[in-house]
Design a protein around this motif. Structure first.
Motif, PDB file in Angstrom:
ATOM      1  N   ILE A  75      44.870  26.021  83.461  1.00  0.00           N
ATOM      2  CA  ILE A  75      44.273  27.340  83.639  1.00  0.00           C
ATOM      3  C   ILE A  75      43.449  27.638  82.388  1.00  0.00           C
ATOM      4  CG2 ILE A  75      44.693  29.801  84.052  1.00  0.00           C
ATOM      5  CD1 ILE A  75      47.500  29.029  85.013  1.00  0.00           C
ATOM      6  N   GLU A  76      42.210  28.093  82.575  1.00  0.00           N
ATOM      7  CA  GLU A  76      41.376  28.505  81.450  1.00  0.00           C
ATOM      8  C   GLU A  76      40.897  29.926  81.689  1.00  0.00           C
ATOM      9  OE1 GLU A  76      37.520  27.036  78.788  1.00  0.00           O
ATOM     10  OE2 GLU A  76      38.084  25.958  80.627  1.00  0.00           O
ATOM     11  N   ILE A  77      41.132  30.799  80.691  1.00  0.00           N
ATOM     12  CA  ILE A  77      40.809  32.219  80.819  1.00  0.00           C
ATOM     13  C   ILE A  77      39.999  32.660  79.612  1.00  0.00           C
ATOM     14  CG2 ILE A  77      41.755  34.562  80.979  1.00  0.00           C
ATOM     15  CD1 ILE A  77      44.267  33.339  82.209  1.00  0.00           C
ATOM     16  N   ASP A  78      38.903  33.375  79.862  1.00  0.00           N
ATOM     17  CA  ASP A  78      38.117  34.029  78.815  1.00  0.00           C
ATOM     18  C   ASP A  78      38.299  35.533  78.927  1.00  0.00           C
ATOM     19  OD1 ASP A  78      37.189  31.658  77.871  1.00  0.00           O
ATOM     20  OD2 ASP A  78      35.237  31.778  78.875  1.00  0.00           O
ATOM     21  N   GLY A  79      38.122  36.237  77.798  1.00  0.00           N
ATOM     22  CA  GLY A  79      38.217  37.681  77.829  1.00  0.00           C
ATOM     23  C   GLY A  79      37.919  38.288  76.474  1.00  0.00           C
ATOM     24  N   ARG A  80      38.229  39.560  76.355  1.00  0.00           N
ATOM     25  CA  ARG A  80      37.985  40.273  75.106  1.00  0.00           C
ATOM     26  C   ARG A  80      39.301  40.792  74.545  1.00  0.00           C
ATOM     27  NH1 ARG A  80      32.878  40.795  73.960  1.00  0.00           N
ATOM     28  NH2 ARG A  80      33.405  42.240  72.250  1.00  0.00           N
ATOM     29  N   ASP A 109      39.437  46.649  65.515  1.00  0.00           N
ATOM     30  CA  ASP A 109      38.670  45.414  65.507  1.00  0.00           C
ATOM     31  C   ASP A 109      38.661  44.830  66.925  1.00  0.00           C
ATOM     32  OD1 ASP A 109      37.159  43.348  64.582  1.00  0.00           O
ATOM     33  OD2 ASP A 109      38.672  42.515  63.221  1.00  0.00           O
ATOM     34  N   GLY A 110      37.803  43.851  67.173  1.00  0.00           N
ATOM     35  CA  GLY A 110      37.744  43.226  68.489  1.00  0.00           C
ATOM     36  C   GLY A 110      36.846  42.023  68.513  1.00  0.00           C
ATOM     37  N   GLY A 111      36.894  41.288  69.615  1.00  0.00           N
ATOM     38  CA  GLY A 111      36.069  40.109  69.791  1.00  0.00           C
ATOM     39  C   GLY A 111      36.385  39.456  71.130  1.00  0.00           C
ATOM     40  N   THR A 112      36.157  38.172  71.227  1.00  0.00           N
ATOM     41  CA  THR A 112      36.427  37.425  72.468  1.00  0.00           C
ATOM     42  C   THR A 112      37.537  36.411  72.214  1.00  0.00           C
ATOM     43  OG1 THR A 112      34.762  35.741  71.965  1.00  0.00           O
ATOM     44  CG2 THR A 112      34.046  37.685  73.218  1.00  0.00           C
ATOM     45  N   PHE A 113      38.076  35.901  73.314  1.00  0.00           N
ATOM     46  CA  PHE A 113      39.120  34.874  73.182  1.00  0.00           C
ATOM     47  C   PHE A 113      38.980  33.843  74.298  1.00  0.00           C
ATOM     48  CE2 PHE A 113      41.104  37.559  76.344  1.00  0.00           C
ATOM     49  CZ  PHE A 113      41.801  36.672  77.149  1.00  0.00           C
ATOM     50  N   ASN A 114      39.599  32.701  74.080  1.00  0.00           N
ATOM     51  CA  ASN A 114      39.675  31.646  75.098  1.00  0.00           C
ATOM     52  C   ASN A 114      41.096  31.104  75.121  1.00  0.00           C
ATOM     53  OD1 ASN A 114      39.477  28.359  75.455  1.00  0.00           O
ATOM     54  ND2 ASN A 114      38.235  29.473  76.934  1.00  0.00           N
ATOM     55  N   LEU A 115      41.725  31.190  76.291  1.00  0.00           N
ATOM     56  CA  LEU A 115      43.076  30.657  76.497  1.00  0.00           C
ATOM     57  C   LEU A 115      42.972  29.460  77.432  1.00  0.00           C
ATOM     58  CD1 LEU A 115      46.180  30.806  76.257  1.00  0.00           C
ATOM     59  CD2 LEU A 115      46.164  32.374  78.206  1.00  0.00           C
ATOM     60  N   ASN A 116      43.416  28.321  76.953  1.00  0.00           N
ATOM     61  CA  ASN A 116      43.302  27.084  77.732  1.00  0.00           C
ATOM     62  C   ASN A 116      44.696  26.479  77.898  1.00  0.00           C
ATOM     63  OD1 ASN A 116      42.491  24.801  79.027  1.00  0.00           O
ATOM     64  ND2 ASN A 116      41.126  24.074  77.413  1.00  0.00           N
ATOM     65  N   ILE A 117      45.291  26.709  79.075  1.00  0.00           N
ATOM     66  CA  ILE A 117      46.601  26.137  79.399  1.00  0.00           C
ATOM     67  C   ILE A 117      46.368  24.772  80.031  1.00  0.00           C
ATOM     68  CG2 ILE A 117      48.701  26.410  80.780  1.00  0.00           C
ATOM     69  CD1 ILE A 117      48.267  29.438  80.591  1.00  0.00           C
ATOM     70  N   LYS A 118      46.922  23.746  79.423  1.00  0.00           N
ATOM     71  CA  LYS A 118      46.633  22.386  79.880  1.00  0.00           C
ATOM     72  C   LYS A 118      47.799  21.740  80.624  1.00  0.00           C
ATOM     73  CE  LYS A 118      43.590  21.796  75.889  1.00  0.00           C
ATOM     74  NZ  LYS A 118      43.345  21.038  74.642  1.00  0.00           N
TER      75      LYS A 118
END
Length: 471
Positions: free
Chosen positions: A103-108, A118-127
């Protein structure tokens, strides 16, 4: 994971008893059906997940003090289920597992730490997500019952990266965040599985245990005992009795114990016992549905013997003289329930009727002449054509007795010849025309039968079939 579709398909053919009774119907669901259900569930899950909007998340985490966070705008970039297994647990239920799920998820991300925002973006990559689920299947209050048995899940390999804002600072603490995800995610997954099973069980308990076929007869498909679960299949004992809608009188027949063949080449097997078939005849008899009238205009023109008193001149001159050239009417009704016997390759049946014969007077009133008792012996075949149960019947013989006469002696030999001719020319063709049209096999919504085969065996009709699901 859409487990609902998987488990619902597992319960195809189940129905909904009183333990201690022999079933009139048995249903067998095989490993092949489970494998098909698994593929349907995965396909449905993958389609739904593509358009799934992940909800925003918020909470707090202790990193050198409490930090409030919000996760928004999550987008599922990639998802896959490369490996999965499903099978029966003997005497228990069903198990289902997935392996190497990615599962790969992008978000803020947004954080608040005191006065700092503070804030930004993230990437979660479940392999590599692993999960194993199991559910108990049993009988409870005439219906199948589902209950949570076990769930285990783990995140063996995943990566989380933050970008933008002060992500360089927060990335130093990602190991703690990842440990929290590794702990919470499996708990959430198993909690969702437990909730899904609870919802399915609630739904099953709302299902009816009977179905009204028509205005005369109701079908009882409640469970009458515990399910038999082996490594390769699950067998469901179904009451399988037909009743008069107005009065649920128990039939005079007794269900005999029987076993379905052990073959697992097709997804579903259904055994319809002789008992089930005979309760149908008794139900229609009890409801008063087995009666009809025969008049002269119903007789084909090529039959020389007409329903007219003139036709009785040779055999019964007294009737022809007392009621000259008058049309006649025969009221046919079942005197008791028919009895069907199933033997390899065919069925045989005895049908018991009373035939009241009337002369139709000029004022349209009826004058009763005599009453005959008729026992007709027939044989026939049942088969499946175009996903319908069809059949054909043939008359063996008819035996007559005189029950009552108001016009003197009745020549039963001559009457048997006439009745035999009438049945062969008129009644049997109408029955066969109805049987040729067939009766649609009932199925669940979006489910149809594929390549069904019907065989008549000793005391049993066996239907084997695969299943096709239309999403």
């Amino acid at each position: 994971m859409n487990l609902s579709a998987c488990i619902t398909l597992v319960l195809i053919g189940t129905a909904i008893g009183k333990s201690g009774l022999n079933p009139g119907i048995q249903s067998k669901i095989t490993q092949k059906a489970l494998e098909y259900a698994k593929q349907i569930a995965i396909t449905v899950a993958e389609e739904k997940i593509k358009g799934f909007q992940l909800p925003d998340l918020s909470g707090s985490i202790d990193l050198l003090g409490w930090i409030n966070y919000r996760i928004t705008g999550m987008h599922l970039k990639n998802f896959g289920l490369p490996s999965s297994n499903i099978g029966f647990i003997p005497n228990t239920g069903v198990k289902f597992s997935v392996d190497k799920v990615y599962i790969e998820i992008d978000g803020r991300w947004h954080v608040t730490f005191g006065l700092i925002k503070d804030g930004g973006t993230f990437n979660l990559n479940i392999k590599d997500l692993l999960a194993a689920f199991s559910v108990n299947i049993s009988e409870d209050s005439s219906r199948p019952a589902l209950s949570y048995n076990d769930c285990a899940a783990s995140l063996n390999n995943f990566d989380l990266q933050l970008h933008g804002g002060g992500s360089w600072f927060y990335n130093m603490f990602l190991s703690q965040v990842k440990n929290k995800i590794r702990e919470v995610a499996p708990q959430k997954l198993c909690s969702e599985f437990r909730n899904t099973i609870g919802k399915l069980e609630t739904f099953i308990q709302t299902l009816n245990t009977s179905w009204q076929l028509d205005k005369y007869v109701e079908f009882d498909y409640s469970l009458v005992g515990e399910l038999e679960i082996t490594n390769n299949s699950i067998d469901l004992p179904i009451k399988g009795e037909l009743y008069d809608v107005q009065d649920h009188v128990e039939s005079p027949f007794t269900a005999q114990s029987f076993k379905l063949p052990n073959t697992t080449d097709q997804m579903l097997m259904l055994g319809l016992s002789e008992y089930f078939v005979n309760t149908g005849g008794f139900a229609y008899f009890s409801a008063g549905a087995l009666h009809f009238n025969i008049t002269d205009n119903m007789i084909p023109k090529d039959i020389p013997v007409r329903l007219n008193t003139s036709s009785l001149k040779i055999w019964m001159p007294k009737v022809a003289a007392q009621y000259p050239n008058m049309l006649m009417k025969i009221a046919m009704s079942a005197s008791k329930q028919p009895v069907v016997r199933l033997v390899p390759g065919k069925l045989t049946a005895d049908v018991f009727t009373a035939a009241e014969v009337f002369a139709i007077l000029p004022n349209k009133s009826l004058a009763e002449l005599f009453v005959l008792g008729a026992t007709a012996s027939v044989h026939g075949q049942i088969f499946i054509s175009d996903l319908k149960v069809c059949g054909t019947v043939f008359l063996n013989r008819v035996d007559l007795t005189v029950e009552e006469s108001k016009v003197g002696p009745i020549p039963t030999g001559a009457m048997e010849i006439a009745l035999n001719l009438g049945l062969q020319k008129m009644v049997i063709p109408k029955i066969n025309a109805l049987l040729k049209k067939g009766f649609t096999i009932p199925t669940m919504d979006k489910v149809s039968l594929k390549n069904p085969v019907l065989k008549t065996e000793q005391g049993l009709i066996v239907i084997t079939t695969d299943i096709k699901y239309r999403n």
